[in-house]
Design a protein around this motif. Structure first.
Motif, PDB file in Angstrom:
ATOM      1  N   ALA A   1      -6.757 -13.127  12.024  1.00 42.26           N
ATOM      2  CA  ALA A   1      -5.549 -12.293  11.851  1.00 42.26           C
ATOM      3  C   ALA A   1      -5.838 -10.870  11.616  1.00 42.26           C
ATOM      4  CB  ALA A   1      -4.488 -12.980  10.689  1.00 42.26           C
ATOM      5  N   ILE A   2      -6.859 -10.713  10.351  1.00 41.41           N
ATOM      6  CA  ILE A   2      -7.122  -9.137   9.936  1.00 41.41           C
ATOM      7  C   ILE A   2      -7.747  -8.458  11.214  1.00 41.41           C
ATOM      8  CG2 ILE A   2      -8.932  -8.180   8.581  1.00 41.41           C
ATOM      9  CD1 ILE A   2      -8.116 -10.157   6.357  1.00 41.41           C
ATOM     10  N   TYR A   3      -8.684  -9.204  12.006  1.00 41.72           N
ATOM     11  CA  TYR A   3      -9.421  -8.434  13.002  1.00 41.72           C
ATOM     12  C   TYR A   3      -8.672  -8.666  14.264  1.00 41.72           C
ATOM     13  CZ  TYR A   3     -13.294  -8.175   9.696  1.00 41.72           C
ATOM     14  OH  TYR A   3     -14.168  -7.728   8.795  1.00 41.72           O
ATOM     15  N   SER A   4      -7.585  -9.234  14.351  1.00 44.88           N
ATOM     16  CA  SER A   4      -6.655  -9.359  15.580  1.00 44.88           C
ATOM     17  C   SER A   4      -7.507  -9.906  16.770  1.00 44.88           C
ATOM     18  CB  SER A   4      -5.888  -8.176  16.084  1.00 44.88           C
ATOM     19  OG  SER A   4      -5.638  -7.435  15.083  1.00 44.88           O
TER      20      SER A   4
ATOM     21  N   THR B   1       1.413  -7.675  14.714  1.00 39.69           N
ATOM     22  CA  THR B   1       0.311  -8.080  14.132  1.00 39.69           C
ATOM     23  C   THR B   1       0.070  -8.044  12.657  1.00 39.69           C
ATOM     24  OG1 THR B   1      -0.805  -6.640  16.246  1.00 39.69           O
ATOM     25  CG2 THR B   1      -2.166  -7.635  14.681  1.00 39.69           C
TER      26      THR B   1
ATOM     27  N   GLN C   1       0.125 -15.212   7.530  1.00 37.01           N
ATOM     28  CA  GLN C   1      -1.070 -16.029   7.329  1.00 37.01           C
ATOM     29  C   GLN C   1      -1.541 -15.985   5.919  1.00 37.01           C
ATOM     30  OE1 GLN C   1      -2.361 -17.717   9.914  1.00 37.01           O
ATOM     31  NE2 GLN C   1      -3.886 -18.490   8.595  1.00 37.01           N
TER      32      GLN C   1
ATOM     33  N   LEU D   1      -3.619  -5.055   2.834  1.00 41.42           N
ATOM     34  CA  LEU D   1      -4.491  -6.120   2.265  1.00 41.42           C
ATOM     35  C   LEU D   1      -4.385  -6.826   1.099  1.00 41.42           C
ATOM     36  CD1 LEU D   1      -8.115  -5.726   4.227  1.00 41.42           C
ATOM     37  CD2 LEU D   1      -6.024  -7.267   4.919  1.00 41.42           C
TER      38      LEU D   1
ATOM     39  N   LYS E   1     -12.699  -4.387   5.356  1.00 38.58           N
ATOM     40  CA  LYS E   1     -11.862  -5.203   6.355  1.00 38.58           C
ATOM     41  C   LYS E   1     -11.015  -3.900   7.181  1.00 38.58           C
ATOM     42  CE  LYS E   1     -12.641  -9.331   5.176  1.00 38.58           C
ATOM     43  NZ  LYS E   1     -13.430 -10.033   6.106  1.00 38.58           N
ATOM     44  N   PRO E   2     -10.789  -4.198   8.535  1.00 38.84           N
ATOM     45  CA  PRO E   2     -10.107  -3.000   9.419  1.00 38.84           C
ATOM     46  C   PRO E   2      -8.752  -2.768   9.029  1.00 38.84           C
ATOM     47  CG  PRO E   2     -10.816  -4.921  10.479  1.00 38.84           C
ATOM     48  CD  PRO E   2     -11.133  -5.121   9.582  1.00 38.84           C
ATOM     49  N   LYS E   3      -8.331  -2.741   7.860  1.00 41.44           N
ATOM     50  CA  LYS E   3      -6.555  -2.703   7.750  1.00 41.44           C
ATOM     51  C   LYS E   3      -6.468  -1.645   6.452  1.00 41.44           C
ATOM     52  CE  LYS E   3      -5.011  -5.567  10.630  1.00 41.44           C
ATOM     53  NZ  LYS E   3      -4.461  -5.265  11.616  1.00 41.44           N
TER      54      LYS E   3
ATOM     55  N   ASN F   1      -8.980 -14.310   8.621  1.00 40.72           N
ATOM     56  CA  ASN F   1      -9.985 -13.230   9.119  1.00 40.72           C
ATOM     57  C   ASN F   1      -9.496 -12.902  10.646  1.00 40.72           C
ATOM     58  OD1 ASN F   1     -11.704 -11.973   7.264  1.00 40.72           O
ATOM     59  ND2 ASN F   1     -13.478 -12.751   8.415  1.00 40.72           N
TER      60      ASN F   1
ATOM     61  N   ARG G   1       2.267 -10.969  11.554  1.00 39.87           N
ATOM     62  CA  ARG G   1       1.640 -12.438  11.501  1.00 39.87           C
ATOM     63  C   ARG G   1       0.527 -12.259  10.486  1.00 39.87           C
ATOM     64  NH1 ARG G   1       2.371 -12.218  17.202  1.00 39.87           N
ATOM     65  NH2 ARG G   1       0.698 -10.743  17.637  1.00 39.87           N
ATOM     66  N   LEU G   2      -0.161 -11.356  10.161  1.00 41.88           N
ATOM     67  CA  LEU G   2      -1.116 -11.474   9.132  1.00 41.88           C
ATOM     68  C   LEU G   2      -0.600 -11.772   7.829  1.00 41.88           C
ATOM     69  CD1 LEU G   2      -4.050 -10.782   8.040  1.00 41.88           C
ATOM     70  CD2 LEU G   2      -3.528  -8.395   8.205  1.00 41.88           C
TER      71      LEU G   2
END
Lengths: 322, 260
Positions: A123-126, B3, B10, B109, B102-104, A121, B6-7
């Motif tokens: 990483a998702i929300y930076s 970013t 992860q 995702l 989620k903001p993506k 989370n 990296r996500l």
């Protein structure tokens, strides 16, 4: 005003299926569409920092409203403006500022510890490392789950998992949090801890919208209650007003030294005559005053013990649904 | 960009930790995946050892084709093809909603949460088969390698297109894992030289459903004998990818307007 909802409607298209084998075969080729009006134009406003309970029987439109307000679903009509965003149009920007906990849908990952899901989370929300660690530390302390977050999720109890779900939803510091049945299946101790946590977050300025079947949640948490039935709002006010809505009633339990009289008077309804000396009854204060009732019983039977309670919220709600 | 990278990393870390919780199953699944995919190369070896052959193809050329095909699947399946099962499973369980809060991008995702470590067996098999067969043929020149790299990239985008279509179908066709069986039987045509099939099948796998691009076309480029219709197949693949992206977004819109 943090949430403005105006005339929200939602119509679902579904198909009618028969219950006999012949009808099931027929429905493979020809299906009759049915249109379900899940929301029939609901409107309400919510101020920043409010904690609002959404109540309603199954199929009333609570979850549909929640799905629209979280940007998951598009409405058929109407407007919603939350923190300046239209949830279904500005989804990505909007959801970065909200949190959600679904009692029956886990955001944790079954085979790995919750802390790994928290990092996903992050990483998702930076979320910057420092802010993440600070918030995580605070949440973990508040919920008392320091040791648990490092155990695989599958080894945690339902209550422990739910505490971790709350951390997951709060890590990015949302301004509004939507809770869908957050205490479902939890024991009393876990429920209390979760409720304490919600109240603490609310005191810090987070707005909560809570849908639940557990009226205790409403009684402990909500300052305001919105009751939905058949896709319409049937009540929108404080919990006290809700209790008074169907008349000011008290639930009385009385024990006496001498046998109780018949008490067949307007406003007095014996609900359970346990013995000649003990009974439970419902008193409608608009028809019979409490002090007069006490004087009457004391004179005729001499009161040994008496308790006066507000009616159960379930009874009040049932009245609204009908 | 960083970013998102990296996500993604992860997501891979989380999926690997999750899968490695059951160590025995993790290794067994990888081995089983490898053995399942070795069926076609073993059949090819059997055919050649019994005196038969694919016309115009030596055994190692045929194995190279199958190595390219397996390598493409070996990259696609662990790294992005998992969106098919991820989407079908989430829609069925009702947890697809969690991607929407989620903001993506939902597609991103769906990829991040779908890394499939079991399929690393395919990648291992693909690398081995490709390297072994390559060592038995005359070394390709730089131009052949460049053509191969470009066509192999298109093969990966085509597999991504297939994944988008299957996942999109999973959004509206709830719980239907059969869509993958249909895909698997169709792409089997990509494991063999196109010349083995009738003209109509060749046209279908090159110009209608771009299956030849998954193995046959990149392999012919590497072998220095580019297949007829390579450019047409590339064009069809690009159109196919654009169509699949549109299809995914259309299905996603259907989900959010219908509520799943």
């Amino acid at each position: 005003m943090i949430i403005k909802v105006e005339n929200l409607t939602k119509v679902f298209k579904s198909y009618q299926r028969g219950n006999t084998f012949g009808e099931a075969v027929k429905s493979l080729f020809v299906r009759k569409p049915i249109y379900v009006h899940a929301l029939k134009g609901i409107s309400f406003n919510i101020e920043e920092g409010e904690l609002v309970g959404f109540l309603g029987p199954n199929g009333a439109g609570k979850s549909t409203t929640l799905k629209i307000l979280t940007g998951i679903m598009h409405p058929s009509g109407g407007k919603a403006e939350i923190m300046g965003y239209t949830p279904w149009k500005d989804r990505k920007k909007y959801v970065a500022k909200i949190g959600a906990v679904f009692g029956q849908k886990s955001q944790l990952l079954w085979d790995i510890p919750p802390v790994d899901a928290f990092y996903l989370n992050k990483a998702i929300y930076s979320i910057p490392e420092r802010s993440f660690k600070k918030t995580l530390h605070k949440m973990v302390e508040l919920l008392g789950v320091e040791e648990l977050i490092k155990k695989p999720t599958r080894q945690l109890s339902l209550g422990e998992r739910m505490k971790c779900e709350f951390i997951m939803a709060m890590l990015h510091k949302p301004k509004i949090v939507f809770l869908d049945e957050p205490t479902i299946g939890l024991d009393v101790i876990a429920k209390d801890k979760i409720r304490e946590f919600i109240l603490e977050m609310n005191r810090n300025g987070v707005t909560f919208i809570l849908t639940t079947h557990d009226l205790d949640d409403i009684a402990h948490l909500a300052q305001r209650v919105i009751v939905v039935n058949h896709g319409e709002i049937v009540f929108d006010d404080s919990l006290t007003t809700l209790r008074n809505y169907l008349g000011v009633k008290k639930i009385i339990s009385v024990s006496t030294m001498r046998p109780l009289p018949e008490l067949r008077l307007p406003g007095i309804k014996i609900t359970n005559r346990i013995s000649d000396y003990k009974a439970e009854l419902e008193l409608d204060l608009s028809k019979y005053e409490l002090n007069k009732f006490i004087a009457l019983v004391n004179k005729s039977s001499t009161i040994m013990d008496l308790s006066v309670q507000d009616p159960e919220i379930e009874e009040v709600i049932k009245g609204l649904y009908h | 960009m960083m970013t998102n990278f990296r996500l993604y990393l992860q997501g891979v870390k989380v999926a690997l930790s999750s899968r490695m919780a059951y160590r025995g199953d993790f290794f067994m699944s990888m081995i089983i995946m490898l053995l399942v995919e070795m069926g076609a190369p073993l059949l090819t070896i059997l055919i050649y050892h019994n005196g038969a052959s694919f016309p115009g193809w030596t055994m190692y050329e045929a194995l190279l084709l199958q190595g390219v095909f397996l390598l493409a699947k070996g990259i696609a399946f662990p790294f992005f093809f998992g969106i098919v099962w991820n989407t079908i499973g989430r829609v069925q369980e009702g947890t697809f909603d969690l991607l929407l809060i989620k903001p993506k991008s939902v597609l991103f995702l769906a990829i991040v949460t779908a890394f499939d470590s079991e399929d690393l067996g395919k990648l291992l098999g693909g690398i081995t088969l490709f390297a072994l067969s390559l060592s038995e043929i005359p070394p390709p020149g730089l131009w052949e390698w460049l053509q191969f790299a470009a066509l192999f990239f298109i093969a990966l985008t085509t597999l991504f297109g297939f994944a988008l279509i299957l996942a999109g179908l999973g959004i509206v066709w709830i719980g239907n894992f059969r869509v993958y069986d249909i895909f698997e039987s169709v792409v089997n045509f990509g494991k063999y030289p196109a010349a083995l099939f009738s003209k109509s099948v060749q046209t279908m796998i090159t110009l209608i459903i771009p299956i030849a691009i998954l193995g046959y076309i990149p392999a012919t480029a590497l072998l220095g004998k580019p297949a007829a219709g390579t450019w047409s197949a590339v064009t069809v693949s690009v159109v196919f990818l654009l169509f699949s992206l549109w299809f995914w977004h259309w299905m996603l819109k259907k989900y959010s307007s219908a509520g799943g």
